[in-house]
Enzyme design. Structure first.
Site, mmCIF file in Angstrom:
data_model
loop_
_atom_site.group_PDB
_atom_site.id
_atom_site.type_symbol
_atom_site.label_atom_id
_atom_site.label_comp_id
_atom_site.label_asym_id
_atom_site.label_seq_id
_atom_site.Cartn_x
_atom_site.Cartn_y
_atom_site.Cartn_z
ATOM 1 N N TYR A 463 0.841 -1.201 0.000
ATOM 2 C CA TYR A 463 0.000 0.000 0.000
ATOM 3 C C TYR A 463 0.879 1.256 0.000
ATOM 4 O O TYR A 463 0.947 1.990 -0.950
ATOM 5 C CB TYR A 463 -0.961 -0.010 1.185
ATOM 6 C CG TYR A 463 -1.968 1.122 1.123
ATOM 7 C CD1 TYR A 463 -3.066 1.038 0.281
ATOM 8 C CD2 TYR A 463 -1.809 2.291 1.887
ATOM 9 C CE1 TYR A 463 -3.981 2.076 0.189
ATOM 10 C CE2 TYR A 463 -2.722 3.326 1.803
ATOM 11 C CZ TYR A 463 -3.808 3.223 0.955
ATOM 12 O OH TYR A 463 -4.701 4.243 0.860
ATOM 13 N N SER A 543 -6.376 1.086 -4.503
ATOM 14 C CA SER A 543 -6.466 2.517 -4.241
ATOM 15 C C SER A 543 -5.070 3.146 -4.369
ATOM 16 O O SER A 543 -4.480 3.109 -5.446
ATOM 17 C CB SER A 543 -7.087 2.754 -2.859
ATOM 18 O OG SER A 543 -7.472 4.088 -2.692
ATOM 19 N N ASP A 626 -17.529 4.054 -8.132
ATOM 20 C CA ASP A 626 -16.473 4.468 -7.202
ATOM 21 C C ASP A 626 -16.386 5.993 -7.234
ATOM 22 O O ASP A 626 -15.919 6.569 -8.211
ATOM 23 C CB ASP A 626 -15.138 3.849 -7.616
ATOM 24 C CG ASP A 626 -14.033 4.088 -6.584
ATOM 25 O OD1 ASP A 626 -14.219 4.950 -5.708
ATOM 26 O OD2 ASP A 626 -12.992 3.410 -6.668
ATOM 27 N N HIS A 661 -15.827 1.998 -4.074
ATOM 28 C CA HIS A 661 -14.398 1.875 -3.784
ATOM 29 C C HIS A 661 -14.076 0.604 -2.996
ATOM 30 O O HIS A 661 -12.931 0.203 -2.908
ATOM 31 C CB HIS A 661 -13.935 3.118 -3.013
ATOM 32 C CG HIS A 661 -12.448 3.313 -3.016
ATOM 33 N ND1 HIS A 661 -11.724 3.434 -4.178
ATOM 34 C CD2 HIS A 661 -11.545 3.391 -2.004
ATOM 35 C CE1 HIS A 661 -10.442 3.593 -3.885
ATOM 36 N NE2 HIS A 661 -10.302 3.558 -2.573
#
Length: 688
Positions: A463, A543, A626, A661
């Site tokens: 991430y 993301s 999203d 999302h």
């Protein structure tokens, strides 16, 4: 010849002649038209792309077996941590395959539970989700938020806990807000935006949030405006009531930067003004509780790994602030107050430690956890002598414990029954060197007896942003990957919160390349140490992690066999023009700034695709609704990648419908997406 072995013919992605001038640099944006989801050409393109993708996936023989195994493993009872308000307990439960978890209430822990709210009955396909709840002080009323098709937009209602019936209250245009009740049980504070344009509400930028008070039984138009700042369009407000009911604490945020302001209002005086206690964005402050006029905060002011301080609002000058729990080697994630003790939640090398201190900051004890994993919970009121927490690891499903604050004893409260023998697997944490010599931790989990012959299919996940820490957690999806013989690797990259604010800042703005170097370093370590090889290595992230995958596959296409970027930020020059994207400028910088433009342009996945390059097999995933990272990012990246790609490996985009999302996604959709992901990797990495 199976479809999955034939060369793919991709839908035509029409190029348009759009050129932007960024500080003298001309940048083409050939697929700008894909930013309009309601454009007929966009709709036809989405349909055609999904047709190619699902035809490819449907012909992978093992896909249905994977889906069956996921469904079988997923079908176990899942409980949330119970919490108490008034004389009632509340908890969530999922019977196994329910699309959404169901909320129950009971008057004692051994009483018969009563169903309070079942979100599965709010839509046929499970795409209406419960996005937040707030129970009033006496436990008799519940405010709750609903989100449709994964959108960040919420609608809040009020339910009578005793009867299970809804009141007339209905509040709209709420985003990035919870609710908190006044202690008279008459109403609650919440934050909302002005009513958006119905046609463009999923794309338009969100500015000018306002803090309101809603009195039960009244119309939303009658709500009392508590605080707004017409001169500060980017400010957002989170209002919470102190446990003694005397103060409204207002946390003022500006984008995703952890730095915030703290204002407060005396609720005992109807005419009280909002007081600015901390009015500079210089650190993060999280209100813990108060002892009359003494407010306790967790902060990273002069303590990037976190400390606990006390501020007396009657004597608020900084000279009078007191440090209660000083900064430690570990990161202080959060603090609770139970049995007149501070319960401090620490992160040590990306796993949980819980320590207890008295009100003067003296160490009392450490909570003994079952192993190296993640623990959460420890909620409750200041004088509660009991609490609950949940513990999980890569091979331990979330297990709930009852904790006695007086004796320090943990007892098992609820343990899930999963078709899993943890002894069949092993987890190790290693530390590798990134490009600049920084030591980065990585968790590696797999079946015992793994041969380090460089031939293991490996799923590397990361991430690296927004102060988010990746800690050990159980996932049915990841368990199925390991059952297939796969290695699971989770890298704790800079940009996250694993080592405090310094670690976070080392992966932001002009230093963002550090994050990609860390991820590439993880891949190189796994290869050098015999776990896998480039032909067997897949990278994934969602993301900000989707950006991570997009940047790394464009910088090092030779290093990976497969890439799975999910709901990623792919156009780093225009992200700030949609919904809440402007809020990420504190993390990424902005193309409006010449120096930051240069850094963004250098790694923006959309702008760093090179024609004639053989890219890894790629399956981009996004969703049509999203409104956090608008799907145009993934649409444009897919069109550009298909045009640039010179290899024979597939480049697909999977576009989920009636989803956003990720929050609130129905179980059925989660299982389908996981089955498609693993089937894609089984074929790409030649998993036997």
């Amino acid at each position: 010849m199976p479809y999955s072995d034939r060369p793919l013919t991709y839908p035509t992605s029409q190029k348009v002649d759009v050129v932007d001038d960024y500080h003298g640099t001309k940048v083409s944006d050939h697929y700008r038209w894909l930013e309009d989801p309601d454009f007929d050409l966009t709709k036809a393109w989405l349909e055609a792309q999904n047709q190619v993708t699902f035809q490819y996936l449907n012909e992978i023989p093992v896909r249905e077996k994977i889906k069956q195994r996921l469904t079988q493993l997923w079908d176990y009872e899942k409980y949330s941590i119970p919490f108490k308000e008034g004389n009632r307990y509340f908890y969530f439960k999922n019977d196994g395959l329910q699309n959404q978890s169901v909320l129950y209430t009971l008057t004692s822990l051994d009483a018969e539970p009563r169903l309070l709210l079942d979100p599965n009955k709010l839509s046929e396909d499970g795409t209406v989700a419960l996005s937040g709840i707030a129970i009033c002080e006496d436990g008799n009323l519940m405010a709750y938020g609903l989100s449709s098709s994964g959108s960040d937009w919420q609608e809040w209602k009020v339910r009578d806990v005793e009867t299970g019936e809804d009141r007339r209250d209905c509040l709209k245009w709420i985003k990035f807000s919870g609710a908190d009740w006044t202690h008279d049980n008459q109403g609650f504070f919440y934050s909302r935006y002005d009513e958006p344009n119905e046609k463009t509400k999923f794309e338009d930028a969100n500015y000018f949030q306002k803090l309101f008070y809603h009195r039960i039984g009244t119309l939303q138009e009658e709500d009392i405006l508590i605080y707004d700042r017409p001169d500060r369009k980017e400010w957002g407000f989170s209002g919470g009531v102190s446990e003694d009911g005397k103060y409204l604490i207002i946390s003022v945020w500006q984008g995703t930067d952890p730095k915030n302001l703290i204002f407060y209002k005396d609720l005992t005086n109807p005419d009280a003004e909002v007081i600015e206690l901390i009015n500079e964005f210089e650190a993060s402050y999280s209100f813990i509780d108060n002892d009359d006029s003494v407010f306790w905060f967790r902060t990273d002011l002069d303590a990037p790994r976190g400390s606990l301080i006390a501020i007396d609002i009657n004597n608020p000058s900084r000279d009078n602030w007191q440090e209660i729990i000083p900064q430690a080697e570990e990161v202080l994630e959060g603090v609770g107050l139970l049995n007149d003790r501070f319960v401090a939640d620490y992160l040590k090398d990306a796993h949980t430690q819980i320590k207890i201190f008295d009100l003067n900051g003296a160490y009392v004890r450490e909570v003994e956890l079952p192993g190296i994993g993640s623990a959460g919970g420890f909620g409750g009121k200041r004088h509660d002598r009991e609490t609950f927490y949940s513990y999980t690891s890569f091979t331990t499903p979330a297990t709930i414990y009852h904790y006695d604050m007086v004796s320090g004893e943990s007892t098992l409260f609820r343990q899930p029954n999963v078709d899993l023998n943890p002894d069949d697997y092993e987890t190790k944490q290693i530390f590798y060197s990134s490009k600049d010599g920084t030591k980065v931790p990585m968790f590696i989990t797999h079946k015992k007896g793994l041969q380090l012959d460089g031939n293991n299919p490996t799923y590397l996940y990361g991430y690296g942003g927004f102060n988010v820490s990746l800690t050990p957690s159980f996932s049915v999806s990841q368990l199925v990957w390991m059952e297939l013989g796969g290695v699971l690797a989770i890298a704790n990259l800079r940009g996250g919160g694993e080592y405090g604010e310094d670690w976070h800042q080392a992966g932001t703005k002009l230093k963002k390349q550090n994050v990609f170097d860390d991820f590439i370093g993880a891949a190189e370590w796994l290869i050098a140490n015999g776990y896998t090889s480039p032909a067997k290595l897949a990278i994934a992230g969602g993301s900000n992690g989707g950006l991570l995958v997009g940047a790394c596959m464009t910088q090092r296409p030779d290093l990976f066999a497969a890439a799975l970027p999910s709901v990623g930020v792919m156009d780093m020059l225009r992200f700030h023009k949609f919904t809440i994207g402007w809020a990420w400028c504190s993390e990424y910088g902005s193309a409006d700034n010449p120096e930051e433009f240069e850094a963004l342009y250098a790694y923006s996945p959309l702008h760093n695709l090179k024609s004639g390059t053989a890219y890894p097999a790629t399956m981009i995933t996004t969703a049509d609704r999203d409104d956090r990272v608008v799907p145009a990012h993934s649409f444009k990246f897919a069109a550009a990648l298909q045009a640039a790609h010179a290899g024979s490996e597939p480049v697909l985009i999977r576009i989920e419908t009636k989803a956003g999302h990720g929050a609130g996604k129905p179980t059925a959709k989660i299982i389908e997406e996981a089955a498609d992901k693993w089937a894609f990797l089984v074929r790409t990495l030649d998993v036997s």
